[in-house]
Design a protein around this motif. Structure first.
Motif, PDB file in Angstrom:
ATOM      1  N   ARG A  88       0.825  -1.211   0.000  1.00 38.13           N
ATOM      2  CA  ARG A  88       0.000   0.000   0.000  1.00 38.13           C
ATOM      3  C   ARG A  88       0.859   1.261   0.000  1.00 38.13           C
ATOM      4  NH1 ARG A  88      -4.178   0.216   4.745  1.00 38.13           N
ATOM      5  NH2 ARG A  88      -4.913  -1.620   3.587  1.00 38.13           N
ATOM      6  N   LYS A  89       1.964   1.231   0.728  1.00 35.48           N
ATOM      7  CA  LYS A  89       2.808   2.424   0.837  1.00 35.48           C
ATOM      8  C   LYS A  89       3.653   2.649  -0.411  1.00 35.48           C
ATOM      9  CE  LYS A  89       6.521   4.444   3.635  1.00 35.48           C
ATOM     10  NZ  LYS A  89       7.423   4.239   4.802  1.00 35.48           N
ATOM     11  N   ASN A  90       4.176   1.573  -1.020  1.00 36.11           N
ATOM     12  CA  ASN A  90       5.137   1.729  -2.105  1.00 36.11           C
ATOM     13  C   ASN A  90       4.545   1.572  -3.499  1.00 36.11           C
ATOM     14  OD1 ASN A  90       7.998   1.787  -0.687  1.00 36.11           O
ATOM     15  ND2 ASN A  90       6.815   0.228   0.382  1.00 36.11           N
ATOM     16  N   LEU A  91       3.451   0.844  -3.634  1.00 37.90           N
ATOM     17  CA  LEU A  91       2.930   0.554  -4.962  1.00 37.90           C
ATOM     18  C   LEU A  91       1.518   1.075  -5.215  1.00 37.90           C
ATOM     19  CD1 LEU A  91       4.181  -3.143  -5.375  1.00 37.90           C
ATOM     20  CD2 LEU A  91       5.316  -1.035  -6.094  1.00 37.90           C
ATOM     21  N   PHE A  92       0.747   1.234  -4.163  1.00 39.80           N
ATOM     22  CA  PHE A  92      -0.654   1.631  -4.356  1.00 39.80           C
ATOM     23  C   PHE A  92      -1.031   2.806  -3.453  1.00 39.80           C
ATOM     24  CE2 PHE A  92      -0.280  -2.933  -5.193  1.00 39.80           C
ATOM     25  CZ  PHE A  92      -0.758  -3.000  -6.493  1.00 39.80           C
ATOM     26  N   ALA A  93      -0.095   3.710  -3.224  1.00 44.38           N
ATOM     27  CA  ALA A  93      -0.362   4.821  -2.309  1.00 44.38           C
ATOM     28  C   ALA A  93      -1.369   5.813  -2.883  1.00 44.38           C
ATOM     29  CB  ALA A  93       0.943   5.531  -1.961  1.00 44.38           C
ATOM     30  N   THR A  94      -1.297   6.082  -4.181  1.00 44.64           N
ATOM     31  CA  THR A  94      -2.186   7.042  -4.838  1.00 44.64           C
ATOM     32  C   THR A  94      -2.749   6.405  -6.103  1.00 44.64           C
ATOM     33  OG1 THR A  94      -0.401   8.011  -6.161  1.00 44.64           O
ATOM     34  CG2 THR A  94      -0.778   8.955  -3.964  1.00 44.64           C
ATOM     35  N   PRO A  95      -3.788   6.984  -6.671  1.00 42.92           N
ATOM     36  CA  PRO A  95      -4.289   6.448  -7.947  1.00 42.92           C
ATOM     37  C   PRO A  95      -3.229   6.426  -9.048  1.00 42.92           C
ATOM     38  CG  PRO A  95      -5.900   7.902  -6.959  1.00 42.92           C
ATOM     39  CD  PRO A  95      -4.674   8.024  -6.118  1.00 42.92           C
ATOM     40  N   LYS A  96      -2.340   7.428  -9.072  1.00 39.14           N
ATOM     41  CA  LYS A  96      -1.271   7.455 -10.060  1.00 39.14           C
ATOM     42  C   LYS A  96      -0.309   6.289  -9.839  1.00 39.14           C
ATOM     43  CE  LYS A  96       2.478  10.370 -11.782  1.00 39.14           C
ATOM     44  NZ  LYS A  96       3.183  11.687 -11.629  1.00 39.14           N
ATOM     45  N   ASP A  97       0.065   6.051  -8.563  1.00 35.98           N
ATOM     46  CA  ASP A  97       0.956   4.926  -8.267  1.00 35.98           C
ATOM     47  C   ASP A  97       0.299   3.596  -8.631  1.00 35.98           C
ATOM     48  OD1 ASP A  97       2.782   6.714  -7.318  1.00 35.98           O
ATOM     49  OD2 ASP A  97       2.296   6.421  -5.200  1.00 35.98           O
ATOM     50  N   THR A  98      -0.978   3.474  -8.371  1.00 34.26           N
ATOM     51  CA  THR A  98      -1.699   2.244  -8.706  1.00 34.26           C
ATOM     52  C   THR A  98      -1.682   1.992 -10.210  1.00 34.26           C
ATOM     53  OG1 THR A  98      -3.125   2.539  -6.770  1.00 34.26           O
ATOM     54  CG2 THR A  98      -3.893   1.036  -8.497  1.00 34.26           C
ATOM     55  N   ALA A  99      -1.956   3.046 -10.997  1.00 32.94           N
ATOM     56  CA  ALA A  99      -1.959   2.904 -12.451  1.00 32.94           C
ATOM     57  C   ALA A  99      -0.578   2.521 -12.965  1.00 32.94           C
ATOM     58  CB  ALA A  99      -2.441   4.204 -13.100  1.00 32.94           C
ATOM     59  N   MET A 100       0.477   3.188 -12.446  1.00 33.54           N
ATOM     60  CA  MET A 100       1.834   2.868 -12.881  1.00 33.54           C
ATOM     61  C   MET A 100       2.226   1.451 -12.493  1.00 33.54           C
ATOM     62  SD  MET A 100       2.961   5.425 -14.557  1.00 33.54           S
ATOM     63  CE  MET A 100       4.680   4.982 -14.640  1.00 33.54           C
TER      64      MET A 100
END
Length: 384
Positions: free
Chosen positions: A31-43
């Motif tokens: 959650r902290k490193n890969l899915f913290a924000t919608p942008k991080d989730t998409a990337m």
């Protein structure tokens, strides 16, 4: 204190409570490193899709469909190409690497004399590993063995011609041996010489400052391939009649001087980052110039520029491939030289050899990078 009051006082410190369930574990890390924000989730999702597209075919080619054993091009060529593999087959030819592995290590060094570079390599590892582990004592003795005793042993064993050993010309050297020798000598010479050049460029004496600045700017202004070409081809023209130097020695000198110019600028950046108060404090203690530099300034400056120093070392290690311009064959050069072997001529042989050479270079460079990170954390006492 009354008995009633004492009953409310603990006799031992309470044990630390475990962190909240949502602040630890693999789910928290994701959650902290890969899915913290919608942008991080998409990337993250896009990256996983790219890996799913690239990795399985790469693993299939590299390992599953690869030819691991056998002799000659038949094991790595299809039936249409005169080999034993079915038409349409495509896989790595690790049998080529396996057959040429000894040559990739030692080049064209005579077979019955390869125990000599192997012994030097073993001693190099035995002397280097204790030097890299901070907890092992006797660093002074270790440095003496690594920087003084080992070069003497290598000078006797590698070329030979001493103590009854057969003389082996340096044009026969090659492979990983040449890469490591060039890198070790370049690193061992460029760091102290770079420090002296950096101190000379910051000197208050105009002549020393001018000479150091001229050397640094001249060497940094030309590519390494030019320096090697000059050392190999042009230098003998300026020497007296009958005086010459070994071609490999010229390469060692050229690589060392080239790396020292870049190292000087890295060290100079660290010297300029030291606050003026450190210099003034050393002067107030009555320390001489070299005492001030050795005891106060340089330890702090070098700690600040560890990433730059290691970056220069990594660049030097990879630039050893350029010695092919003067007829020396490092690891990459000897791999490419074997592509001309008709016994192993196939469509997948060159790519397999280049992947092997690239992996070896990456392994050494990644190791240096990880060790530099370890040293940065170990010496980062300002944040403890």
């Amino acid at each position: 204190m009354t008995t009633q009051q004492a009953s409310f006082v603990r006799a031992s410190i309470i044990e630390a409570s475990p962190p909240p369930a949502l602040d630890s574990g693999i789910v928290y890390w994701l959650r902290k490193n890969l899915f913290a924000t919608p942008k991080d989730t998409a990337m993250t999702i896009i990256s996983l899709l790219i890996l799913a597209w690239l990795v399985p075919p790469a693993l299939q080619w590299l390992f599953i469909d690869a030819a691991w054993t056998g002799g000659g091009r038949g094991v790595c060529a299809t039936i249409a190409q005169g080999g034993s593999q079915p038409d349409g087959w495509s896989g790595a030819c690790w049998a080529f690497v396996n057959a040429k592995f000894s040559q990739f290590l030692f080049g064209r060094y005579p077979l019955d004399e390869r125990w000599r570079p192997a012994l030097v390599g073993i001693l190099f590892v035995l002397f280097l590993v204790p030097m890299l582990i901070p907890k092992i004592p006797y660093k002074g003795l270790n440095a003496l063995l690594l920087l003084v005793v080992l070069p003497i042993i290598a000078t006797i064993l590698l070329p030979g011609g001493w103590l009854g050993l057969t003389y082996v010309e340096t044009p026969l050297w090659g492979g990983l041996m040449v890469t490591l020798v060039l890198s070790f000598v370049g690193i061992a010479v460029s760091l102290p010489l770079g420090i002296l050049l950096a101190l000379g460029r910051r000197s208050n004496m105009p002549v020393i400052k001018m000479l150091c600045t001229a050397f640094i700017e001249l060497v940094r202004g030309v590519p390494l391939i030019t320096v090697l070409f000059m050392a190999s081809v042009m230098l003998p023209l300026f020497l007296p009649q009958g005086v010459t130097f070994d071609k490999f020695l010229r390469a060692l000198i050229g690589v060392s001087l080239f790396a020292s110019a870049y190292m000087a600028e890295v060290v100079r950046g660290g010297l300029q980052a030291i606050p003026k108060g450190q210099y003034e404090g050393a002067d107030s203690l009555g320390l001489g110039f070299w005492q001030k530099m050795n005891l106060i300034i340089l330890p702090q400056a070098l700690k600040l520029v560890i990433p730059g120093i290691v970056n220069t070392f990594i660049g030097l290690f990879k630039d050893t491939s350029l010695v092919s311009i003067i007829g020396m064959f490092d690891l990459l050069g000897i791999v490419r030289l074997n592509f001309a072997d008709a016994n192993w001529s196939s469509a997948v042989t060159p790519l397999t050899g280049l992947i092997f050479a690239g992996f070896v270079f990456w392994l050494f460079c990644f190791g240096m990078s990880r060790y530099s990170g370890f040293m940065e954390r170990l010496l980062d006492t300002s944040r403890r």
